[in-house]
Structure formats: C-alpha cells, structure tokens
Design a protein around this motif. Structure first.
Motif, PDB file in Angstrom:
ATOM      1  N   UNK A 122      11.083   1.544  23.734  1.00 43.61           N
ATOM      2  CA  UNK A 122      10.161   1.769  22.622  1.00 43.61           C
ATOM      3  C   UNK A 122      10.652   1.004  21.404  1.00 43.61           C
ATOM      4  N   UNK A 123       9.713   0.623  20.542  1.00 43.59           N
ATOM      5  CA  UNK A 123      10.064  -0.127  19.341  1.00 43.59           C
ATOM      6  C   UNK A 123       9.048   0.163  18.242  1.00 43.59           C
ATOM      7  N   UNK A 124       9.488  -0.003  17.006  1.00 40.93           N
ATOM      8  CA  UNK A 124       8.582   0.018  15.861  1.00 40.93           C
ATOM      9  C   UNK A 124       8.264  -1.434  15.537  1.00 40.93           C
ATOM     10  N   UNK A 125       6.974  -1.711  15.421  1.00 38.48           N
ATOM     11  CA  UNK A 125       6.510  -3.087  15.303  1.00 38.48           C
ATOM     12  C   UNK A 125       5.438  -3.170  14.224  1.00 38.48           C
ATOM     13  N   UNK A 126       5.337  -4.319  13.580  1.00 37.66           N
ATOM     14  CA  UNK A 126       4.228  -4.552  12.667  1.00 37.66           C
ATOM     15  C   UNK A 126       3.051  -5.110  13.452  1.00 37.66           C
ATOM     16  N   UNK A 127       1.878  -5.185  12.806  1.00 30.93           N
ATOM     17  CA  UNK A 127       0.733  -5.723  13.531  1.00 30.93           C
ATOM     18  C   UNK A 127       0.799  -7.234  13.667  1.00 30.93           C
ATOM     19  N   UNK A 128       1.866  -7.862  13.149  1.00 36.66           N
ATOM     20  CA  UNK A 128       2.127  -9.277  13.390  1.00 36.66           C
ATOM     21  C   UNK A 128       3.165  -9.450  14.502  1.00 36.66           C
ATOM     22  N   UNK A 129       3.427  -8.383  15.261  1.00 35.73           N
ATOM     23  CA  UNK A 129       4.359  -8.382  16.393  1.00 35.73           C
ATOM     24  C   UNK A 129       5.828  -8.450  15.996  1.00 35.73           C
ATOM     25  N   UNK A 130       6.140  -8.285  14.716  1.00 36.92           N
ATOM     26  CA  UNK A 130       7.543  -8.260  14.301  1.00 36.92           C
ATOM     27  C   UNK A 130       8.188  -6.959  14.776  1.00 36.92           C
ATOM     28  N   UNK A 131       9.342  -7.066  15.421  1.00 38.96           N
ATOM     29  CA  UNK A 131      10.067  -5.891  15.914  1.00 38.96           C
ATOM     30  C   UNK A 131      11.074  -5.497  14.844  1.00 38.96           C
ATOM     31  N   UNK A 132      10.801  -4.414  14.138  1.00 36.43           N
ATOM     32  CA  UNK A 132      11.674  -4.028  13.033  1.00 36.43           C
ATOM     33  C   UNK A 132      12.708  -2.980  13.447  1.00 36.43           C
ATOM     34  N   UNK A 133      12.484  -2.300  14.557  1.00 41.93           N
ATOM     35  CA  UNK A 133      13.451  -1.328  15.073  1.00 41.93           C
ATOM     36  C   UNK A 133      13.164  -1.120  16.549  1.00 41.93           C
ATOM     37  N   UNK A 134      14.183  -0.783  17.311  1.00 40.70           N
ATOM     38  CA  UNK A 134      13.984  -0.543  18.746  1.00 40.70           C
ATOM     39  C   UNK A 134      15.049   0.418  19.250  1.00 40.70           C
ATOM     40  N   UNK A 135      14.710   1.157  20.298  1.00 41.84           N
ATOM     41  CA  UNK A 135      15.745   1.956  20.933  1.00 41.84           C
ATOM     42  C   UNK A 135      16.527   1.071  21.895  1.00 41.84           C
ATOM     43  N   UNK A 136      17.623   1.578  22.404  1.00 43.74           N
ATOM     44  CA  UNK A 136      18.521   0.721  23.181  1.00 43.74           C
ATOM     45  C   UNK A 136      17.880   0.235  24.478  1.00 43.74           C
ATOM     46  N   UNK A 137      16.971   1.008  25.061  1.00 43.27           N
ATOM     47  CA  UNK A 137      16.313   0.571  26.294  1.00 43.27           C
ATOM     48  C   UNK A 137      15.458  -0.662  26.028  1.00 43.27           C
ATOM     49  N   UNK A 138      14.767  -0.695  24.896  1.00 44.86           N
ATOM     50  CA  UNK A 138      13.963  -1.867  24.540  1.00 44.86           C
ATOM     51  C   UNK A 138      14.867  -3.017  24.089  1.00 44.86           C
TER      52      UNK A 138
END
Length: 293
Positions: A122-138
C-alpha cells in the motif's frame, strides 16, 4: 500559465479523436460508401447534436468560445463518451472547476493505514502518481523505492522508464494505456500547474511508448482493477488494485494491492515476513509524519 486559446485547441483535438472512433452504424446512420477518414464526418456530428455545422467546425478548430452545457451534453451523447470522457470534455471547455494543488500533508492516520494493511502492499500517492509514502511491502515489491531520487518516485515515470518496474508487468498493454489515459484526464483538471507540465514533458522526452499512447488522446477514471505483477522478490501476484481518495482537494489517495487468490496471499505473507526488520512505512522527508514510539 496555459492560455484559453491552448485549452480550446486541446478541446478540438479531443473532439476529433473521439469523432474518429465512432462509426456511422453506431449512431444509426446508413453506410455511404468509402470514407476518406475514419469515424463520423463533422456535419454528421453537428446534425445529430442539433447544432450548426459551422459552429461544430469552430469547436474542433479551437475557435468557439462560450460553449454551453447543453451543446457539450449533446456532443458527448453523439460521440458516445464515457463518464470520464464527458468530464474531460467539460474540463477542457472550462465548464468544470479546476483543481488547485494545496500543500501535501501526510497525516498520522494515513501512515496508520499503511501499517495496518501489511502484509498487503500500500502507498499514499498524489493524483499525479507521485509516491509520497509506502509501507514496506510496497517499498520493496519491485526494488527499494527509497533508494530512488525523490523526483523518480512516481508510478508513471517508473513504469515507462525503469526496466525493473516495467518488467513487473506480464502484459503491459493492460496497464500502460490506462496509466496514460488517467494522467491525461487529471492533467486537464490541474491546468497551469508547473509540476504537472514538467511530469508530462519529462515522460514525452524520455519514453517513445508514452508519446505514442499520449497521442491517442484517451482518458479514463479510477476504477478497481484486477492486475497481475511479476515481483522479483515476491513472485507472480494477482491482486485487486484499489485506489481510494483520502483527501480529494489535495489529490491524495491510498492505493493498495489486495490478493485476488490464495497463492498471492501466501506469497505476500511470506514476502512480508522477510521484511520485518524494516520500518513499517517510510515517506518523503518533507511530508514525514512522526512515527509513534
């Protein structure tokens, strides 16, 4: 800053692309022999929409201003637009509000969700596909995401330019066109924002495949999808790819990969067990929220 004239040109290009994909048979017109160009003629769209042929021609030429909602609805109906395409039409015609880009804020409840979703990526993402945070599995699913420069931590950029990420797609024709279509729709909503223009220009410069898909002028919205990935660390995965808005005004969403079968679940659980020494989640330093002790 994008001008009104540039927006009208985009509107015309979008209408032409849609018109060329609709056959006379689809709208109940009899075939009239060989056509020099695919799809409907301009005068046919105008007639079926109940508007003047000259006015519709001006629309495609980027010369029409002050287009009404009624005209747009009629044209969208004739060109058999999806809901995503209709929304895009209204955005290009300045009949829908544009989105601002407030400062990204990663909140403790967001990171709590990332941790709680383990062992699922899982990850927190912007609507421009930027990955700003992720859990270790992602983070470790394809490569160590945190080892990449911040400006490269973008799903669209990685899937088109990074061999490892692109190699994770067993059938890229099911994913890459969808990525571009959603990016195309969102960029129109964020008109005049330099970061969006920079991302698209960067992709156009570095990826011939992106350029080809961008030129098709397709748009799409977010829908749950079943996707397959070949992770170099977790193996072949079949997942329900979910995209859930957590702050629509800021364009922030939570993406997650939920197993679609028992084999995928077992592989993700085994993969996650190997990562227990790593932090549950990580984020960009500028949006970093303090971890609970």
């Amino acid at each position: 800053m994008e001008s009104s004239a540039e927006r009208r040109k985009q509107l015309g290009a979008f209408l032409r692309a849609r018109r060329e994909r609709v056959t006379p048979e689809q709208v109940g017109l009899p075939p009239l022999g060989r056509r020099r160009t695919p799809g409907l003629r301009r005068e046919e769209v105008a007639q079926l929409s109940g508007i003047g042929a000259t006015w519709y021609t001006w629309l495609e030429q980027g010369r029409a201003t002050g287009v009404s909602d009624q005209v747009l609805e009629a044209v969208a109906r004739v060109l058999r637009m999806t809901e995503a395409e209709r929304n895009h039409l209204f955005v290009l015609a300045d009949r829908a509000p544009s989105k601002a880009a407030p400062l990204m804020a990663l909140r403790p409840e967001h990171t709590a969700l990332l941790e709680q979703l383990l062992p699922f990526p899982a990850a927190v993402q912007t609507d421009a596909y930027e990955i700003v945070a992720s859990n270790r599995a992602y983070r470790y699913l394809f490569s160590d995401l945190d080892a990449l420069p911040v400006q490269d931590r973008n799903c669209a950029w990685l899937l088109f330019t990074d061999p490892v990420w692109r190699g994770s797609l067993p059938d890229e024709t099911l994913v890459l066109p969808d990525i571009v279509a959603r990016l195309r729709a969102r960029r129109a909503e964020h008109r005049g924002e330099p970061s969006w223009d920079e991302l698209v220009d960067r992709l156009l410069t570095h990826s011939a495949d992106f350029r080809a898909l961008w030129d098709r002028y397709e748009v799409a919205d977010d829908q749950p999808r079943v996707r397959e990935y070949d992770s170099p660390h977790a193996g072949h995965l079949t997942v329900h790819f979910q995209s859930l808005w957590i702050d629509l005004d800021r364009g922030t969403r939570l993406i997650s990969m939920v197993p679609a079968d028992d084999v995928t679940r077992e592989r993700l659980e085994r993969f996650s067990a190997l990562l227990e020494a790593a932090p549950a989640w990580t984020a960009w330093e500028e949006v970093q929220a303090p971890q609970a002790s």
